[in-house]
Scaffold this motif. Sequence first.
Motif, PDB file in Angstrom:
ATOM      1  N   ALA A 179     -33.929 -20.984 -17.793  1.00  0.00           N
ATOM      2  CA  ALA A 179     -34.602 -20.321 -16.529  1.00  0.00           C
ATOM      3  C   ALA A 179     -35.740 -19.372 -16.855  1.00  0.00           C
ATOM      4  CB  ALA A 179     -33.532 -19.550 -15.627  1.00  0.00           C
ATOM      5  N   GLU A 180     -35.351 -18.615 -18.032  1.00  0.00           N
ATOM      6  CA  GLU A 180     -36.372 -17.520 -18.511  1.00  0.00           C
ATOM      7  C   GLU A 180     -37.222 -18.033 -19.387  1.00  0.00           C
ATOM      8  OE1 GLU A 180     -33.705 -14.611 -20.154  1.00  0.00           O
ATOM      9  OE2 GLU A 180     -32.902 -14.075 -18.086  1.00  0.00           O
ATOM     10  N   ASP A 181     -37.439 -19.169 -19.826  1.00  0.00           N
ATOM     11  CA  ASP A 181     -38.151 -20.094 -20.940  1.00  0.00           C
ATOM     12  C   ASP A 181     -37.983 -19.156 -22.218  1.00  0.00           C
ATOM     13  OD1 ASP A 181     -39.760 -21.814 -21.949  1.00  0.00           O
ATOM     14  OD2 ASP A 181     -41.678 -20.852 -21.168  1.00  0.00           O
ATOM     15  N   ALA A 182     -36.726 -18.953 -22.566  1.00  0.00           N
ATOM     16  CA  ALA A 182     -36.341 -17.899 -23.706  1.00  0.00           C
ATOM     17  C   ALA A 182     -36.112 -18.829 -24.827  1.00  0.00           C
ATOM     18  CB  ALA A 182     -35.626 -16.925 -23.408  1.00  0.00           C
ATOM     19  N   GLY A 183     -36.378 -20.135 -25.156  1.00  0.00           N
ATOM     20  CA  GLY A 183     -36.169 -20.818 -26.167  1.00  0.00           C
ATOM     21  C   GLY A 183     -34.752 -21.232 -26.436  1.00  0.00           C
ATOM     22  N   ALA A 184     -33.934 -21.515 -25.320  1.00  0.00           N
ATOM     23  CA  ALA A 184     -32.719 -21.862 -25.320  1.00  0.00           C
ATOM     24  C   ALA A 184     -32.213 -23.125 -26.423  1.00  0.00           C
ATOM     25  CB  ALA A 184     -32.112 -22.535 -23.978  1.00  0.00           C
ATOM     26  N   ALA A 185     -33.203 -24.221 -26.421  1.00  0.00           N
ATOM     27  CA  ALA A 185     -32.899 -25.255 -27.248  1.00  0.00           C
ATOM     28  C   ALA A 185     -33.002 -24.595 -28.760  1.00  0.00           C
ATOM     29  CB  ALA A 185     -33.741 -26.503 -27.000  1.00  0.00           C
ATOM     30  N   ARG A 186     -33.763 -23.683 -29.235  1.00  0.00           N
ATOM     31  CA  ARG A 186     -34.071 -23.333 -30.415  1.00  0.00           C
ATOM     32  C   ARG A 186     -32.818 -22.329 -30.626  1.00  0.00           C
ATOM     33  NH1 ARG A 186     -36.037 -18.602 -31.121  1.00  0.00           N
ATOM     34  NH2 ARG A 186     -37.325 -18.509 -29.424  1.00  0.00           N
ATOM     35  N   ARG A 187     -32.371 -21.649 -29.888  1.00  0.00           N
ATOM     36  CA  ARG A 187     -31.364 -20.585 -29.981  1.00  0.00           C
ATOM     37  C   ARG A 187     -29.933 -21.600 -30.224  1.00  0.00           C
ATOM     38  NH1 ARG A 187     -32.336 -15.472 -26.544  1.00  0.00           N
ATOM     39  NH2 ARG A 187     -30.479 -14.735 -27.532  1.00  0.00           N
ATOM     40  N   TYR A 188     -29.889 -22.395 -29.338  1.00  0.00           N
ATOM     41  CA  TYR A 188     -28.499 -23.384 -29.384  1.00  0.00           C
ATOM     42  C   TYR A 188     -28.695 -24.697 -29.454  1.00  0.00           C
ATOM     43  CZ  TYR A 188     -26.586 -18.731 -27.440  1.00  0.00           C
ATOM     44  OH  TYR A 188     -26.205 -17.435 -27.367  1.00  0.00           O
ATOM     45  N   PRO A 189     -29.246 -25.138 -30.689  1.00  0.00           N
ATOM     46  CA  PRO A 189     -29.692 -26.523 -30.877  1.00  0.00           C
ATOM     47  C   PRO A 189     -28.391 -27.424 -30.462  1.00  0.00           C
ATOM     48  CG  PRO A 189     -29.336 -25.305 -32.837  1.00  0.00           C
ATOM     49  CD  PRO A 189     -29.376 -24.435 -31.655  1.00  0.00           C
ATOM     50  N   GLY A 190     -27.021 -26.922 -30.801  1.00  0.00           N
ATOM     51  CA  GLY A 190     -25.963 -27.769 -30.694  1.00  0.00           C
ATOM     52  C   GLY A 190     -25.624 -28.094 -29.210  1.00  0.00           C
ATOM     53  N   ILE A 191     -26.085 -27.346 -28.294  1.00  0.00           N
ATOM     54  CA  ILE A 191     -25.832 -27.319 -26.782  1.00  0.00           C
ATOM     55  C   ILE A 191     -26.908 -28.228 -26.351  1.00  0.00           C
ATOM     56  CG2 ILE A 191     -25.831 -26.448 -24.471  1.00  0.00           C
ATOM     57  CD1 ILE A 191     -24.566 -23.885 -25.935  1.00  0.00           C
ATOM     58  N   ALA A 192     -28.003 -28.017 -26.958  1.00  0.00           N
ATOM     59  CA  ALA A 192     -29.266 -28.864 -26.424  1.00  0.00           C
ATOM     60  C   ALA A 192     -28.983 -30.616 -26.716  1.00  0.00           C
ATOM     61  CB  ALA A 192     -30.521 -28.675 -27.266  1.00  0.00           C
ATOM     62  N   ALA A 193     -28.356 -30.677 -28.010  1.00  0.00           N
ATOM     63  CA  ALA A 193     -28.169 -32.181 -28.384  1.00  0.00           C
ATOM     64  C   ALA A 193     -26.905 -32.648 -27.459  1.00  0.00           C
ATOM     65  CB  ALA A 193     -27.717 -31.736 -29.777  1.00  0.00           C
ATOM     66  N   HIS A 194     -26.084 -31.856 -27.118  1.00  0.00           N
ATOM     67  CA  HIS A 194     -25.041 -32.244 -26.242  1.00  0.00           C
ATOM     68  C   HIS A 194     -25.474 -32.871 -25.138  1.00  0.00           C
ATOM     69  CE1 HIS A 194     -20.830 -32.903 -25.096  1.00  0.00           C
ATOM     70  NE2 HIS A 194     -21.124 -32.179 -23.852  1.00  0.00           N
ATOM     71  N   LEU A 195     -26.340 -31.822 -24.357  1.00  0.00           N
ATOM     72  CA  LEU A 195     -26.692 -32.010 -23.133  1.00  0.00           C
ATOM     73  C   LEU A 195     -27.575 -33.325 -22.964  1.00  0.00           C
ATOM     74  CD1 LEU A 195     -27.777 -28.443 -21.704  1.00  0.00           C
ATOM     75  CD2 LEU A 195     -25.566 -30.051 -21.141  1.00  0.00           C
ATOM     76  N   ARG A 196     -28.300 -33.765 -24.145  1.00  0.00           N
ATOM     77  CA  ARG A 196     -28.961 -34.898 -24.279  1.00  0.00           C
ATOM     78  C   ARG A 196     -28.055 -36.205 -24.134  1.00  0.00           C
ATOM     79  NH1 ARG A 196     -32.010 -31.753 -27.965  1.00  0.00           N
ATOM     80  NH2 ARG A 196     -31.144 -32.600 -29.458  1.00  0.00           N
ATOM     81  N   ALA A 197     -26.892 -36.004 -24.792  1.00  0.00           N
ATOM     82  CA  ALA A 197     -26.045 -37.149 -25.086  1.00  0.00           C
ATOM     83  C   ALA A 197     -24.828 -37.209 -23.846  1.00  0.00           C
ATOM     84  CB  ALA A 197     -25.308 -37.014 -26.462  1.00  0.00           C
ATOM     85  N   CYS A 198     -24.417 -36.150 -22.974  1.00  0.00           N
ATOM     86  CA  CYS A 198     -23.477 -36.193 -22.367  1.00  0.00           C
ATOM     87  C   CYS A 198     -23.906 -35.959 -20.876  1.00  0.00           C
ATOM     88  CB  CYS A 198     -22.579 -35.068 -22.403  1.00  0.00           C
ATOM     89  SG  CYS A 198     -20.976 -34.964 -21.446  1.00  0.00           S
ATOM     90  N   GLY A 199     -23.928 -37.167 -20.085  1.00  0.00           N
ATOM     91  CA  GLY A 199     -24.420 -37.136 -18.740  1.00  0.00           C
ATOM     92  C   GLY A 199     -23.510 -36.021 -17.805  1.00  0.00           C
ATOM     93  N   PRO A 200     -22.362 -36.068 -17.955  1.00  0.00           N
ATOM     94  CA  PRO A 200     -21.610 -35.286 -16.947  1.00  0.00           C
ATOM     95  C   PRO A 200     -21.891 -33.715 -17.264  1.00  0.00           C
ATOM     96  CG  PRO A 200     -20.138 -37.025 -17.756  1.00  0.00           C
ATOM     97  CD  PRO A 200     -21.233 -37.087 -18.553  1.00  0.00           C
ATOM     98  N   CYS A 201     -22.071 -33.245 -18.338  1.00  0.00           N
ATOM     99  CA  CYS A 201     -22.523 -31.980 -18.835  1.00  0.00           C
ATOM    100  C   CYS A 201     -23.673 -31.701 -18.465  1.00  0.00           C
ATOM    101  CB  CYS A 201     -22.255 -31.570 -20.463  1.00  0.00           C
ATOM    102  SG  CYS A 201     -20.295 -31.602 -20.824  1.00  0.00           S
ATOM    103  N   ALA A 202     -24.887 -32.540 -18.814  1.00  0.00           N
ATOM    104  CA  ALA A 202     -26.090 -32.608 -18.319  1.00  0.00           C
ATOM    105  C   ALA A 202     -26.249 -32.360 -16.748  1.00  0.00           C
ATOM    106  CB  ALA A 202     -26.757 -33.945 -18.793  1.00  0.00           C
ATOM    107  N   ASP A 203     -25.373 -33.011 -15.985  1.00  0.00           N
ATOM    108  CA  ASP A 203     -25.319 -32.706 -14.735  1.00  0.00           C
ATOM    109  C   ASP A 203     -24.899 -31.264 -14.064  1.00  0.00           C
ATOM    110  OD1 ASP A 203     -26.103 -35.662 -14.118  1.00  0.00           O
ATOM    111  OD2 ASP A 203     -24.073 -36.163 -13.728  1.00  0.00           O
ATOM    112  N   ASP A 204     -23.893 -30.889 -14.789  1.00  0.00           N
ATOM    113  CA  ASP A 204     -23.513 -29.467 -14.628  1.00  0.00           C
ATOM    114  C   ASP A 204     -24.588 -28.652 -15.013  1.00  0.00           C
ATOM    115  OD1 ASP A 204     -21.062 -30.171 -13.913  1.00  0.00           O
ATOM    116  OD2 ASP A 204     -19.980 -29.684 -15.734  1.00  0.00           O
TER     117      ASP A 204
END
Length: 71
Positions: free
Chosen positions: A35-60
């Motif tokens: 929300a702050e455009d603070a580089g979330a995917a760069r700071r947490y690449p494992g979460i970014a990878a998970h959200l790309r792969a997991c529909g229910p977590c991406a929905d949350d």
Amino acid sequence: MNDWAGLDRFLQTDPRDVGCEEAIAMLHVYVELVAEDAGAARRYPGIAAHLRACGPCADDFEGLLAAISDD
């Protein structure tokens, strides 16, 4: 009918994927950074990878992001 494309996506899981438990535990932090455009995917690449792969977590994630958005 089969879902070969879905199976292929599942089998090509990103090794950085942290899994549902860790992604959900940190989702509130990740959403704030997005929300702050603070580089979330760069700071947490494992979460970014998970959200790309997991529909229910991406929905949350999308739901939390919508809840804190001004739009």
